[in-house]
Design an enzyme around this catalytic site. Structure first.
Site, short mmCIF file in Angstrom:
data_model
loop_
_atom_site.label_atom_id
_atom_site.label_comp_id
_atom_site.label_asym_id
_atom_site.label_seq_id
_atom_site.Cartn_x
_atom_site.Cartn_y
_atom_site.Cartn_z
N TYR A 187 -2.87 -1.23 10.22
CA TYR A 187 -2.32 -1.26 8.89
C TYR A 187 -1.19 -0.98 8.53
O TYR A 187 -0.47 -1.66 7.86
CB TYR A 187 -3.69 -0.78 8.17
CG TYR A 187 -3.81 -0.91 6.63
CD1 TYR A 187 -4.19 -2.08 6.17
CD2 TYR A 187 -3.56 -0.03 6.00
CE1 TYR A 187 -4.35 -2.22 4.85
CE2 TYR A 187 -3.52 -0.02 4.62
CZ TYR A 187 -4.01 -1.16 3.92
OH TYR A 187 -4.17 -1.34 2.52
N SER B 70 0.85 -1.09 -0.08
CA SER B 70 0.07 0.06 -0.08
C SER B 70 0.88 1.22 0.13
O SER B 70 2.11 0.98 0.46
CB SER B 70 -0.84 0.02 1.17
OG SER B 70 -1.41 1.37 1.35
C1 BGC Z 1 -6.25 1.80 1.92
C2 BGC Z 1 -7.34 2.49 1.63
C3 BGC Z 1 -7.11 3.96 1.41
C4 BGC Z 1 -5.93 4.16 0.50
C5 BGC Z 1 -5.38 5.55 0.18
C6 BGC Z 1 -5.22 1.76 0.86
O1 BGC Z 1 -3.97 1.06 1.40
O2 BGC Z 1 -6.66 0.31 1.99
O3 BGC Z 1 -8.44 2.46 2.44
O4 BGC Z 1 -8.21 4.67 1.02
O5 BGC Z 1 -4.84 3.36 0.94
O6 BGC Z 1 -5.20 6.20 1.54
#
Ligand code: BGC
Length: 257
Positions: A158, A145
């Site tokens: 996360y 991410s």
């Molecule tokens: C998350 C999303 C978020 C995006 C941008 C992703 O890794 O799962 O919830 O909107 O990042 O911030």
């Protein structure tokens, strides 16, 4: 579409929806057979398998909770038994839990870390052992991410999991290189998938987010799938230990008015 994955078998975690689904479809279009796992969306899994069959490729969906190490190991073993081998592993399954730091529970922390980091760790280990036995190289692609790099307040578990995946990838790129295995991350930004359905249904939050994205749109799962196909193919053979951002410019968008 190019046939860059002809003759390859890919294993994809979380393949019944969102980014994993788009990757499964794209890999099949490029000639790969696909083993994928899903946690609960059995109907989605059936649809994916049927669709891939119509493309003339093999596809099998396995029920698996990536957060349980034994489940993940079984997914790899069952996939190898069904397909004879796995050349490409895509660690896509992931989840997030929103909470103020002081309210975050142990249960939420475990749910996030067990899938996003611990499960990924041991599935990758099972894949690597398989490739060692097969005396062949391979490719690992982690769907990380932008939050492996960028803060995301109220999603600290996360971010910790994705930061962990970043370092895991760097470490393993060195350790796995002698085996001919490359490992890379894709860092998606805001993509239209079930993980952020709440946000997508909240016009105020959605507009605020769009304001942060220089390309002025959310990403589509297909935007991530095309990067995954490149990383799965031999076109990416010299890339390892790094992260490819697919975020519409979100990460480095700093402006002074
Ligand atoms: C998350 C999303 C978020 C995006 C941008 C992703 O890794 O799962 O919830 O909107 O990042 O911030």
């Amino acid at each position: 579409m190019a046939n860059r994955l002809e003759g390859r078998v890919a294993a994809i975690t979380g393949g019944s929806q969102g980014i994993g689904l788009a990757i499964a479809q794209r890999f099949a279009q490029e000639g790969a057979d696909v083993a994928f796992c899903y946690r609960s969306n059995q109907a989605g899994a059936k649809e994916v398998a049927t669709e891939i069959h119509t493309l003339g490729r093999k596809a099998v969906g396995f029920q698996c909770d990536v957060g349980r190490v034994a489940d993940g190991q079984k997914f790899i073993a069952d996939s190898v038994a069904q397909f004879g081998k796995i050349d490409i592993l895509v660690n896509n399954a992931g989840l997030e839990r929103h909470a103020d730091f002081w309210d975050a529970t142990e249960e939420d922390y475990d749910a996030v870390l067990n899938v996003n980091l611990k499960g990924l760790f041991f599935i990758t280990q099972a894949f690597v052992k398989h490739r060692m036995q097969a005396k062949a190289g391979g490719k690992v692609i982690n769907i990380s991410s932008v939050h492996e790099e960028l803060p995301f307040p109220h999603f600290t578990s996360y971010c910790a999991s994705k930061g962990g995946v970043k370092m895991l990838t760097r470490n393993l790129s060195i350790e796995l290189a002698p085996l001919g295995i490359t490992i890379n991350n894709i860092a998606p930004g805001a993509i239209e998938t079930p993980i952020n359905s709440k946000l997508l249904n909240d016009p105020v939050k959605l507009n605020a987010l769009l304001g942060n994205i220089p390309l002025k749109r959310l990403g589509k799962p297909e935007d991530v799938a095309s990067m995954a196909a490149f990383l799965a193919s031999s076109e990416s053979d010299y890339a390892t230990g790094t992260t490819f951002f697919v975020d519409g410019g979100l990460t480095w968008n700093y402006q002074e008015q």
